[in-house]
Motif scaffolding. Sequence first.
Motif, PDB file in Angstrom:
ATOM      1  N   GLU A   1      94.937  43.568  22.093  1.00  0.00           N
ATOM      2  CA  GLU A   1      93.979  42.715  21.390  1.00  0.00           C
ATOM      3  C   GLU A   1      94.265  41.240  21.650  1.00  0.00           C
ATOM      4  OE1 GLU A   1      93.887  41.582  16.995  1.00  0.00           O
ATOM      5  OE2 GLU A   1      92.367  43.157  17.084  1.00  0.00           O
ATOM      6  N   LEU A   2      95.519  40.856  21.602  1.00  0.00           N
ATOM      7  CA  LEU A   2      95.866  39.457  21.842  1.00  0.00           C
ATOM      8  C   LEU A   2      95.582  39.051  23.278  1.00  0.00           C
ATOM      9  CD1 LEU A   2      99.210  39.111  19.827  1.00  0.00           C
ATOM     10  CD2 LEU A   2      96.896  38.457  19.140  1.00  0.00           C
ATOM     11  N   TYR A   3      95.798  39.971  24.204  1.00  0.00           N
ATOM     12  CA  TYR A   3      95.499  39.681  25.612  1.00  0.00           C
ATOM     13  C   TYR A   3      93.998  39.501  25.816  1.00  0.00           C
ATOM     14  CZ  TYR A   3      94.987  40.413  30.645  1.00  0.00           C
ATOM     15  OH  TYR A   3      94.646  40.290  31.972  1.00  0.00           O
ATOM     16  N   ALA A   4      93.208  40.393  25.236  1.00  0.00           N
ATOM     17  CA  ALA A   4      91.755  40.280  25.366  1.00  0.00           C
ATOM     18  C   ALA A   4      91.254  38.974  24.758  1.00  0.00           C
ATOM     19  CB  ALA A   4      91.074  41.476  24.702  1.00  0.00           C
ATOM     20  N   GLU A   5      91.842  38.588  23.630  1.00  0.00           N
ATOM     21  CA  GLU A   5      91.439  37.339  22.976  1.00  0.00           C
ATOM     22  C   GLU A   5      91.795  36.138  23.835  1.00  0.00           C
ATOM     23  OE1 GLU A   5      91.624  33.798  20.577  1.00  0.00           O
ATOM     24  OE2 GLU A   5      93.398  34.825  21.374  1.00  0.00           O
ATOM     25  N   SER A   6      92.951  36.172  24.503  1.00  0.00           N
ATOM     26  CA  SER A   6      93.354  35.053  25.359  1.00  0.00           C
ATOM     27  C   SER A   6      92.456  34.950  26.582  1.00  0.00           C
ATOM     28  CB  SER A   6      94.814  35.206  25.789  1.00  0.00           C
ATOM     29  OG  SER A   6      94.982  36.268  26.707  1.00  0.00           O
ATOM     30  N   VAL A   7      92.036  36.087  27.126  1.00  0.00           N
ATOM     31  CA  VAL A   7      91.115  36.070  28.269  1.00  0.00           C
ATOM     32  C   VAL A   7      89.792  35.442  27.870  1.00  0.00           C
ATOM     33  CG1 VAL A   7      89.772  37.513  29.840  1.00  0.00           C
ATOM     34  CG2 VAL A   7      92.200  38.012  29.459  1.00  0.00           C
ATOM     35  N   ARG A   8      89.294  35.805  26.684  1.00  0.00           N
ATOM     36  CA  ARG A   8      88.028  35.229  26.213  1.00  0.00           C
ATOM     37  C   ARG A   8      88.146  33.710  26.053  1.00  0.00           C
ATOM     38  NH1 ARG A   8      87.929  40.031  22.987  1.00  0.00           N
ATOM     39  NH2 ARG A   8      88.914  38.914  21.254  1.00  0.00           N
TER      40      ARG A   8
ATOM     41  N   LEU B   1     104.845  28.061  32.342  1.00  0.00           N
ATOM     42  CA  LEU B   1     103.485  28.299  31.893  1.00  0.00           C
ATOM     43  C   LEU B   1     102.990  29.631  32.423  1.00  0.00           C
ATOM     44  CD1 LEU B   1     101.946  24.750  32.497  1.00  0.00           C
ATOM     45  CD2 LEU B   1     102.867  25.682  30.374  1.00  0.00           C
ATOM     46  N   LEU B   2     102.085  30.245  31.665  1.00  0.00           N
ATOM     47  CA  LEU B   2     101.480  31.493  32.099  1.00  0.00           C
ATOM     48  C   LEU B   2     100.259  31.196  32.955  1.00  0.00           C
ATOM     49  CD1 LEU B   2     101.712  33.642  28.852  1.00  0.00           C
ATOM     50  CD2 LEU B   2     103.278  33.555  30.781  1.00  0.00           C
ATOM     51  N   PRO B   3      99.808  32.189  33.763  1.00  0.00           N
ATOM     52  CA  PRO B   3      98.628  31.969  34.591  1.00  0.00           C
ATOM     53  C   PRO B   3      97.452  31.448  33.759  1.00  0.00           C
ATOM     54  CG  PRO B   3      99.689  34.014  35.215  1.00  0.00           C
ATOM     55  CD  PRO B   3     100.417  33.519  33.993  1.00  0.00           C
ATOM     56  N   GLY B   4      96.795  30.422  34.277  1.00  0.00           N
ATOM     57  CA  GLY B   4      95.668  29.824  33.577  1.00  0.00           C
ATOM     58  C   GLY B   4      96.032  28.596  32.776  1.00  0.00           C
ATOM     59  N   GLU B   5      97.341  28.387  32.509  1.00  0.00           N
ATOM     60  CA  GLU B   5      97.758  27.258  31.682  1.00  0.00           C
ATOM     61  C   GLU B   5      98.179  26.042  32.494  1.00  0.00           C
ATOM     62  OE1 GLU B   5      99.386  29.819  27.831  1.00  0.00           O
ATOM     63  OE2 GLU B   5     100.818  28.897  29.199  1.00  0.00           O
ATOM     64  N   ALA B   6      98.537  26.248  33.766  1.00  0.00           N
ATOM     65  CA  ALA B   6      99.017  25.129  34.574  1.00  0.00           C
ATOM     66  C   ALA B   6      97.944  24.066  34.778  1.00  0.00           C
ATOM     67  CB  ALA B   6      99.511  25.634  35.933  1.00  0.00           C
ATOM     68  N   ALA B   7      96.659  24.480  34.718  1.00  0.00           N
ATOM     69  CA  ALA B   7      95.571  23.541  34.958  1.00  0.00           C
ATOM     70  C   ALA B   7      95.060  22.876  33.681  1.00  0.00           C
ATOM     71  CB  ALA B   7      94.413  24.263  35.660  1.00  0.00           C
ATOM     72  N   VAL B   8      95.732  23.065  32.564  1.00  0.00           N
ATOM     73  CA  VAL B   8      95.291  22.464  31.309  1.00  0.00           C
ATOM     74  C   VAL B   8      95.397  20.946  31.406  1.00  0.00           C
ATOM     75  CG1 VAL B   8      95.847  22.212  28.854  1.00  0.00           C
ATOM     76  CG2 VAL B   8      95.898  24.463  29.920  1.00  0.00           C
ATOM     77  N   PRO B   9      94.341  20.209  31.060  1.00  0.00           N
ATOM     78  CA  PRO B   9      94.358  18.746  31.173  1.00  0.00           C
ATOM     79  C   PRO B   9      95.445  18.104  30.312  1.00  0.00           C
ATOM     80  CG  PRO B   9      92.121  19.559  30.835  1.00  0.00           C
ATOM     81  CD  PRO B   9      93.039  20.719  30.614  1.00  0.00           C
TER      82      PRO B   9
ATOM     83  N   ARG C   1      97.050  45.977  28.349  1.00  0.00           N
ATOM     84  CA  ARG C   1      98.059  45.000  27.989  1.00  0.00           C
ATOM     85  C   ARG C   1      98.103  43.940  29.081  1.00  0.00           C
ATOM     86  NH1 ARG C   1     103.432  48.296  27.248  1.00  0.00           N
ATOM     87  NH2 ARG C   1     104.092  46.500  26.023  1.00  0.00           N
ATOM     88  N   PRO C   2      98.744  42.786  28.805  1.00  0.00           N
ATOM     89  CA  PRO C   2      98.913  41.786  29.863  1.00  0.00           C
ATOM     90  C   PRO C   2      99.588  42.417  31.070  1.00  0.00           C
ATOM     91  CG  PRO C   2      99.545  40.880  27.733  1.00  0.00           C
ATOM     92  CD  PRO C   2      99.287  42.343  27.520  1.00  0.00           C
ATOM     93  N   PRO C   3      98.949  42.444  32.242  1.00  0.00           N
ATOM     94  CA  PRO C   3      99.460  43.229  33.362  1.00  0.00           C
ATOM     95  C   PRO C   3     100.661  42.626  34.063  1.00  0.00           C
ATOM     96  CG  PRO C   3      97.503  42.023  34.010  1.00  0.00           C
ATOM     97  CD  PRO C   3      97.669  41.797  32.538  1.00  0.00           C
ATOM     98  N   TYR C   4     101.024  41.393  33.762  1.00  0.00           N
ATOM     99  CA  TYR C   4     102.060  40.708  34.525  1.00  0.00           C
ATOM    100  C   TYR C   4     103.167  40.146  33.644  1.00  0.00           C
ATOM    101  CZ  TYR C   4      98.702  37.248  32.918  1.00  0.00           C
ATOM    102  OH  TYR C   4      97.833  36.540  32.135  1.00  0.00           O
ATOM    103  N   GLN C   5     103.209  40.527  32.377  1.00  0.00           N
ATOM    104  CA  GLN C   5     104.114  39.875  31.441  1.00  0.00           C
ATOM    105  C   GLN C   5     105.197  40.810  30.904  1.00  0.00           C
ATOM    106  OE1 GLN C   5     101.928  37.933  28.297  1.00  0.00           O
ATOM    107  NE2 GLN C   5     100.503  36.969  29.727  1.00  0.00           N
ATOM    108  N   ALA C   6     106.405  40.266  30.800  1.00  0.00           N
ATOM    109  CA  ALA C   6     107.521  40.932  30.138  1.00  0.00           C
ATOM    110  C   ALA C   6     107.911  40.092  28.931  1.00  0.00           C
ATOM    111  CB  ALA C   6     108.703  41.075  31.087  1.00  0.00           C
ATOM    112  N   GLN C   7     108.550  40.716  27.948  1.00  0.00           N
ATOM    113  CA  GLN C   7     108.903  40.015  26.713  1.00  0.00           C
ATOM    114  C   GLN C   7     110.361  40.251  26.329  1.00  0.00           C
ATOM    115  OE1 GLN C   7     106.023  42.169  26.605  1.00  0.00           O
ATOM    116  NE2 GLN C   7     104.704  40.433  27.139  1.00  0.00           N
TER     117      GLN C   7
ATOM    118  N   ALA D   1      89.508  27.321  26.045  1.00  0.00           N
ATOM    119  CA  ALA D   1      90.233  26.967  24.823  1.00  0.00           C
ATOM    120  C   ALA D   1      91.644  27.536  24.939  1.00  0.00           C
ATOM    121  CB  ALA D   1      89.521  27.513  23.596  1.00  0.00           C
ATOM    122  N   PRO D   2      92.595  26.765  25.463  1.00  0.00           N
ATOM    123  CA  PRO D   2      93.934  27.312  25.711  1.00  0.00           C
ATOM    124  C   PRO D   2      94.708  27.663  24.454  1.00  0.00           C
ATOM    125  CG  PRO D   2      93.882  24.949  26.136  1.00  0.00           C
ATOM    126  CD  PRO D   2      92.460  25.375  25.923  1.00  0.00           C
TER     127      PRO D   2
END
Length: 278
Positions: free
Chosen positions: A47-54, A105-113, A7-13, A62-63
């Motif tokens: 599954e959703l986490y793995a898809e987001s990593v890909r 933003l979640l990790p990886g999204e702050a650098a989105v152009p 699962r996403p290792p750093y996320q709460a919902q 592809a954010p």
Amino acid sequence: MPTVTRRPPYQAQLRVYEPVAHLAPEQRRRWTQYAVDAPSATEVEAELYAESVRRLAGRPPAPVPAAESRHGLVIEQDGELYVCPMQPRLQVWQRLGGPDEDGDLLPGEAAVPVALREQAAADLAAFTRAGGEVRLFSRTAAWHVPVSWFVPFAGEERRLTVDPEPSLRYRTAMSSARRRAAVGLRAAREGLGDVDVVDEIEQVARWLEEFDSRSLVELDYGGLAHLLDAAHLSSDDSASDVADGLAALAEGDATSAAAAYRRWTTRWQRVRLLSRAC
């Protein structure tokens, strides 16, 4: 669904589950059929986490998901079926194209152009004009649980399990969540004035009003529970700390309110440090 467990290792919902029986007929049929052989929450999230990593590891990244997920989290309580639809594309659209600050933003999204953020805003606007569902059924936080998220819950609604995997969550009726949010907001506004945490509690209170009054509300530590040891999880009673602090504010007891907030802050500062170590 593939067998995946991470699962996403750093996320709460923070989630809302609406009663399937009170949905529109088409949606009611869809989720009733889905629930017959629904994957577990862990499988869906993994599954959703793995898809987001890909997507984010691609060249170019592809954010935004190409399509919305067909999955949801379903639970049965007192003979009634409830669903929280998974909305990864809508979540990304709103984080990148909405008015939120970079801190959301979640990790990886702050650098989105900027161009991709503008495209996300345009896609979200078009989706809204077409009558798409723009209510987010879940909110996600990275490396912490915002103090405002505990306001709708009582300490006795805390549920901790350690086997087969660690899990800490709260779940309550929407009526109780709304009442606590309203009372907490009033106490915070009168006791603290115009500060960020008051705005955050108000945002949660307004968000809860978007859903069916017969819904359930859940706070799930998610992958954060895997990063914390048993002693931390066992001693974590954050909802009680927040409730005690708000009650003290309502009574004009600033000393007790500060002590409760200090307990909460000390606990979550330790968790925040994990973001620098991972």
